[in-house]
Design a protein around this motif. Structure first.
Motif, short mmCIF file in Angstrom:
data_model
loop_
_atom_site.label_atom_id
_atom_site.label_comp_id
_atom_site.label_asym_id
_atom_site.label_seq_id
_atom_site.Cartn_x
_atom_site.Cartn_y
_atom_site.Cartn_z
N THR A 207 0.72 -1.09 -0.13
CA THR A 207 -0.02 -0.02 -0.15
C THR A 207 0.80 1.31 -0.02
O THR A 207 0.24 2.35 0.04
CB THR A 207 -1.01 -0.03 1.25
OG1 THR A 207 -0.14 -0.34 2.29
CG2 THR A 207 -1.91 -1.14 1.17
N PRO B 263 -6.22 0.12 1.09
CA PRO B 263 -5.76 -0.98 0.34
C PRO B 263 -6.35 -0.36 -1.16
O PRO B 263 -7.35 0.51 -1.16
CB PRO B 263 -6.49 -2.16 0.46
CG PRO B 263 -7.82 -1.82 1.42
CD PRO B 263 -7.36 -0.39 2.16
N ASN C 238 -1.99 -5.03 -3.96
CA ASN C 238 -2.24 -3.62 -3.84
C ASN C 238 -1.44 -3.13 -4.97
O ASN C 238 -1.22 -3.52 -5.98
CB ASN C 238 -1.83 -2.89 -2.39
CG ASN C 238 -2.96 -3.42 -1.42
OD1 ASN C 238 -4.05 -3.14 -1.41
ND2 ASN C 238 -2.53 -4.31 -0.45
#
Length: 455
Positions: A177, A315, A361
């Motif tokens: 992320t 996310p 991600n």
């Protein structure tokens, strides 16, 4: 208004298409064969779209396509093909054509196809320009972070608020992320920007090594310690120490870290000297706050010392609106490394990216784009260039597929895949067949077999 080059050896066809497009406000150039068309392209670098007939002599549409993609990779190519040569047209798509249209076709259908291609091209250009603008606007403030969704705007606001202080920060977020990017952005926007930013991946260091890495050691502190070594706290003096995967550290190291947070001083392993440290600590973990707090292996008092000013990074599945911008950013960023001719991504490929759940991600998206840049045949990424990206709902069997015979279950699953492909292809059966990897005739048969209505 766009500049469009029409290459067709049939005068009536070429002149008719030119007239049709001029009436719609476009500027056209006409060529009677491939060689003449390539000469015009060399003289007019403003050409945005080349429309070329597949069957021409001596330079056919495939040769024109190859030359255009080599000489002017940012120029789109639409191939006109006769009935029965769809397979060759598909090969042209793989070689870099953005689309093909099969003769005979109605004037309105051709004009609509051209307008659709120009609209998609304009959207790609807009995304690239916006990406460049955002990079210029954000580079000094937020480094490599890309995003304009409400969730990311909240992260930017948090960075702006916490950067000027010296408070300990805790960044929560799933793997991929961008926790380190956020930590670096905080450092860059803080009064400590000219001092070091030191990163330690706590989860990557073997047991027993982390203490030495963090706090340093004296000569003879343990077997193999043949000289004094400064730790990361000392190396980060005056700056920021980023402790990634903080939830993995041993209880003994947690006690040492807790003392640093309380006293702002360290002792090297095997040493007696107390060393004052002026370091801002930014920690990160892929655990949720409640999971870290509840962990029996993580000290509660350390949790509260770290959890002073926390942030939870969203996310990618919770900020899908950023996917087009991120994809455009990665295409631009990775072009030189991959030596790719790709300049954009098709609507169908973008739709596939937007419905995928991205468990890895942003890092996974970057890897997928890099793979597509390496494998793509043309200048635009298509679904064929992407790995299998099943939507979240497609990773479980459709209702009814888990009971009955194998054949019955397969038919239920096949029916659902066809429906989803038609939705993704916006009801265009030829495109749905391409996404499914079957001939249009096979798709037609399956539609009749299952009684599926085209949306």
């Amino acid at each position: 208004m766009a500049t469009i080059l029409i290459i067709d050896d049939h005068d009536a066809m070429r002149e008719g298409l030119e007239l049709l497009l001029r009436r719609r406000g476009h500027r056209t150039l006409g060529a009677r064969n491939g060689a003449e068309g390539l000469e015009l392209l060399a003289e007019h670098d403003e050409v945005e779209l080349v429309v070329a007939d597949l069957k021409m002599e001596p330079v056919d549409g495939m040769q024109v396509l190859r030359e255009v993609t080599a000489r002017a990779p940012s120029t789109d190519v639409l191939i006109i093909t006769a009935y029965g040569s769809v397979e060759i047209a598909v090969e042209a798509m793989k070689a870099g054509a953005v689309d093909f249209i099969e003769k005979p076709f109605r004037s309105e259908a051709f004009a609509a196809r051209v307008e659709s291609l120009l609209k998609a091209r304009a959207e790609r250009e807009r995304l690239r320009a916006e990406c460049r603008y955002l990079r210029q606007e954000l580079d000094s403030e937020y480094g490599e972070i890309v995003g304009r969704s409400p969730a990311m705007k909240a992260v930017y606001d948090w960075i702006a608020r916490v950067a000027p202080s010296d408070s300990t920060l805790m960044i929560y977020g799933e793997s991929g992320t961008g926790k380190e990017l956020v930590a670096r952005a905080i450092h860059a926007a803080s009064p400590r920007a000219q001092a070091p930013f030191i990163r330690v991946n706590c989860g990557a260091l073997p047991e027993g090594i982390l203490d030495s890495e963090l706090f340093g050691h004296e000569r003879g502190a343990f077997t193999g310690a043949d000289r004094r070594r400064r730790g990361r706290f000392e190396l980060a003096q005056g700056g920021v120490l980023f402790l990634d995967e903080i939830g993995t550290i041993r209880p003994e190291t947690q006690i040492r870290l807790l003392r640093v947070l309380q006293e702002r001083e360290i002792e090297r392993l095997g040493g007696e000297e107390t060393i004052a440290v002026d370091v801002r600590i930014v920690a990160a973990t892929n655990l949720r706050p409640e999971a870290l707090k509840a962990s029996s292996e993580f000290r509660e008092d350390l949790y509260y010392r770290l959890h002073v000013v926390p942030v939870v990074l969203p996310p990618l599945r919770e900020r899908r609106g950023d996917i087009p911008l991120l994809a455009s950013h990665f295409i631009e960023q990775l072009q030189s490394r991959t030596r790719s001719r790709v300049t954009g991504i098709s609507d169908e490929a973008m739709a596939a990216l937007e419905v995928y759940d991205w468990p890895g991600n942003v890092r996974e998206l970057e890897n997928v784009i890099e793979r597509a840049l390496v494998l793509a045949h043309g200048t635009v990424i298509t679904p064929a260039d992407l790995p299998a990206l099943a939507p979240a709902e497609a990773r479980s069997l459709p209702e009814g597929a888990s009971s009955g015979t194998l054949q019955e279950s397969l038919e239920v699953y096949e029916r659902e895949l066809i429906r989803r492909s038609l939705v993704q292809a916006r009801g265009v059966k030829a495109e749905a067949a391409r996404l499914l990897g079957v001939p249009p005739a096979t798709l037609h048969y399956k539609l009749q077999k299952y009684g599926i209505k085209v949306p």
